[in-house]
Enzyme design. Structure first.
Site, short mmCIF file in Angstrom:
data_model
loop_
_atom_site.label_atom_id
_atom_site.label_comp_id
_atom_site.label_asym_id
_atom_site.label_seq_id
_atom_site.Cartn_x
_atom_site.Cartn_y
_atom_site.Cartn_z
N SER A 1 0.84 -1.20 0.00
CA SER A 1 0.00 0.00 0.00
C SER A 1 0.88 1.25 0.00
O SER A 1 1.96 1.25 0.60
CB SER A 1 -0.90 0.00 1.23
OG SER A 1 -1.89 0.99 1.15
N PRO A 2 0.46 2.32 -0.67
CA PRO A 2 1.27 3.54 -0.67
C PRO A 2 1.46 4.06 0.75
O PRO A 2 0.49 4.28 1.48
CB PRO A 2 0.42 4.52 -1.49
CG PRO A 2 -0.48 3.66 -2.31
CD PRO A 2 -0.76 2.46 -1.47
N CYS B 1 3.43 7.08 2.76
CA CYS B 1 4.23 8.29 2.69
C CYS B 1 5.41 8.21 3.66
O CYS B 1 5.26 7.78 4.80
CB CYS B 1 3.38 9.51 3.01
SG CYS B 1 2.15 9.87 1.75
N ALA C 1 2.07 8.38 -2.18
CA ALA C 1 1.41 9.54 -2.77
C ALA C 1 2.45 10.50 -3.33
O ALA C 1 3.27 11.04 -2.60
CB ALA C 1 0.56 10.24 -1.72
N GLN D 1 1.07 6.16 -7.17
CA GLN D 1 -0.15 6.85 -6.77
C GLN D 1 0.08 8.35 -6.95
O GLN D 1 0.90 8.94 -6.24
CB GLN D 1 -0.48 6.55 -5.31
CG GLN D 1 -1.77 7.19 -4.81
CD GLN D 1 -1.96 7.01 -3.32
OE1 GLN D 1 -1.30 7.68 -2.53
NE2 GLN D 1 -2.84 6.11 -2.93
N TYR E 1 -7.97 14.03 0.90
CA TYR E 1 -7.16 14.88 0.03
C TYR E 1 -8.05 15.44 -1.08
O TYR E 1 -9.25 15.19 -1.12
CB TYR E 1 -5.93 14.11 -0.46
CG TYR E 1 -5.05 13.67 0.69
CD1 TYR E 1 -4.62 14.59 1.65
CD2 TYR E 1 -4.68 12.33 0.85
CE1 TYR E 1 -3.83 14.20 2.72
CE2 TYR E 1 -3.89 11.93 1.93
CZ TYR E 1 -3.47 12.87 2.86
OH TYR E 1 -2.70 12.49 3.94
N ARG F 1 -7.89 5.04 -6.00
CA ARG F 1 -8.09 4.77 -4.56
C ARG F 1 -9.18 5.68 -4.04
O ARG F 1 -9.18 6.89 -4.29
CB ARG F 1 -6.81 4.97 -3.75
CG ARG F 1 -7.06 4.93 -2.23
CD ARG F 1 -5.81 4.79 -1.40
NE ARG F 1 -5.49 3.36 -1.20
CZ ARG F 1 -4.69 2.92 -0.21
NH1 ARG F 1 -4.13 3.77 0.64
NH2 ARG F 1 -4.43 1.63 -0.09
N LEU G 1 -5.12 -2.98 8.25
CA LEU G 1 -4.73 -3.81 9.40
C LEU G 1 -4.81 -5.30 9.08
O LEU G 1 -5.21 -6.11 9.91
CB LEU G 1 -5.59 -3.47 10.62
CG LEU G 1 -5.51 -2.03 11.12
CD1 LEU G 1 -6.35 -1.85 12.38
CD2 LEU G 1 -4.07 -1.61 11.38
#
Length: 354
Positions: free
Chosen positions: A22-23, A25, A57, A99, A182, A230, A301
């Protein structure tokens, strides 16, 4: 029946397994340029056996960064540094996905380990955030500049240019970030979008900015490569964006040529009560996949190999994305394969260790 270690083909791209990074940051860059930190962080996930490496991102313009230390793709100069990471990921047999993102009203904050607070006006690292409406994310955040229609079109063009640069960097999987509060999520939600023009009001008008970006990006992103989005499947508050909205959006995105919807949640309401339990977002991916008839990715999770395998086997999602668990253990896919009795994705250099 598909399982976690069965390859997945979307368009001309095949994932060696259904495990994705998963992206995440890292807030560790200068002026948006990729560096050794990104190479090592993502490279370790590729050698660890994941099928899909989604780069964090990546801002399509400088004011679209979450912090001053985000990675970016807003200039041609950003292409080669990030291409170096792409090449290494691909050399390990993983698919490199990016992404592309814009932080909107949640831009201009400090790094999480520095408190994640908004940068104060007057600080050299401060800039004006933007959004669909002049509504702050929280009482601590700045009030964003309300984008005009002309400015919306400029932002859309930034996404197009970011997609073109991503292709030039060698990425073969593109994800448009419309989640976590965002900019694009801000337009989707009636809680943050109070506009009364063609980009606000009804559901169709609120999703317009995203739909148009999808359409425009396809002028530079090849039809043969996966195009994904996403979303935050629910905001976890009454009156906010919900799973039914997500299914409706997914149907539109599928008709527009999107290949997969990556289903996360939350991020647009600062005080939302999110039920943080293992697999708490899987029901969103399942609803989108089954009701909209589009491939989906589940995240949230997920740490247990059997749980991840069951998500795929039961048809709840096509891809399982892991985040913090892969920070803790980049070799999770190798251990998961052993536990599930599947062929190991370990590189030859690692075989004797497993």
């Amino acid at each position: 029946m598909a399982h976690l270690f069965e390859p997945l083909t979307l368009k001309d791209v095949t994932l060696r397994n259904r495990i994705g990074v998963s992206p995440m940051c890292q807030y560790s860059y200068t002026d948006g340029f990729s560096n050794d930190w990104q190479l090592v962080t993502l490279g370790s996930k590729a050698t660890g056996g994941a099928g899909l490496i989604l780069f964090e991102a990546t801002a399509v313009e400088a004011r679209g960064r979450i912090t001053p230390f985000d990675v970016g793709i807003w200039s041609d100069a950003h292409i080669e540094p990030i291409a170096r990471v792409v090449r290494f990921v691909q050399e390990q047999g993983a698919v490199a996905g990016i992404q592309i993102a814009h932080a909107g009203r949640k831009a201009c904050t400090t790094q999480p380990w520095m408190g994640g607070k908004p940068v104060p006006q007057g600080d050299p690292n401060w800039w004006q955030g933007v959004g669909p409406s002049p509504l702050a994310f929280s009482v601590k955040h700045q009030v964003p500049h309300e984008l005009s229609v002309a400015e919306i079109h400029e932002v859309q063009q930034h996404f197009v240019e970011g997609a073109a640069r991503s292709l030039a960097a060698g990425f073969t999987w593109l994800e448009i970030h419309a989640a976590h509060g965002y900019l694009l999520h801000e337009f989707l939600s009636p809680l943050s979008n109070h506009r009364q023009d063609e980009y606000g009001g009804t559901f169709e008008k609120r999703i317009r900015i995203l739909v148009e970006i999808v359409q425009k990006v396809q002028t530079v992103w090849p039809e043969r490569l996966p195009l994904t989005v996403r979303i935050s499947g629910t905001e976890w508050v009454e009156g906010g964006w919900n799973v039914e909205d997500s299914v409706a959006l997914a149907k539109v995105l599928k008709a527009e040529g999107v290949d997969l919807v990556d289903c996360s949640s939350g991020g647009n309401v600062s005080n939302a009560g999110v039920p943080l339990t293992p697999g708490y977002q899987v029901h969103i991916a399942e609803a989108v996949r089954k009701q909209a008839g589009i491939a989906s990715a589940a995240v949230g999770l997920i740490t247990d190999a059997k749980m991840a395998d069951e998500i795929v086997r039961s048809g709840k999602a096509d891809v399982v994305l892991l985040a913090r668990e892969l920070m803790r253990n980049p070799n999770w896919p190798i251990f998961a394969a052993k536990e599930l009795g599947q062929p190991s994705p370990a590189p030859l250099q690692y075989v004797r260790a497993f």
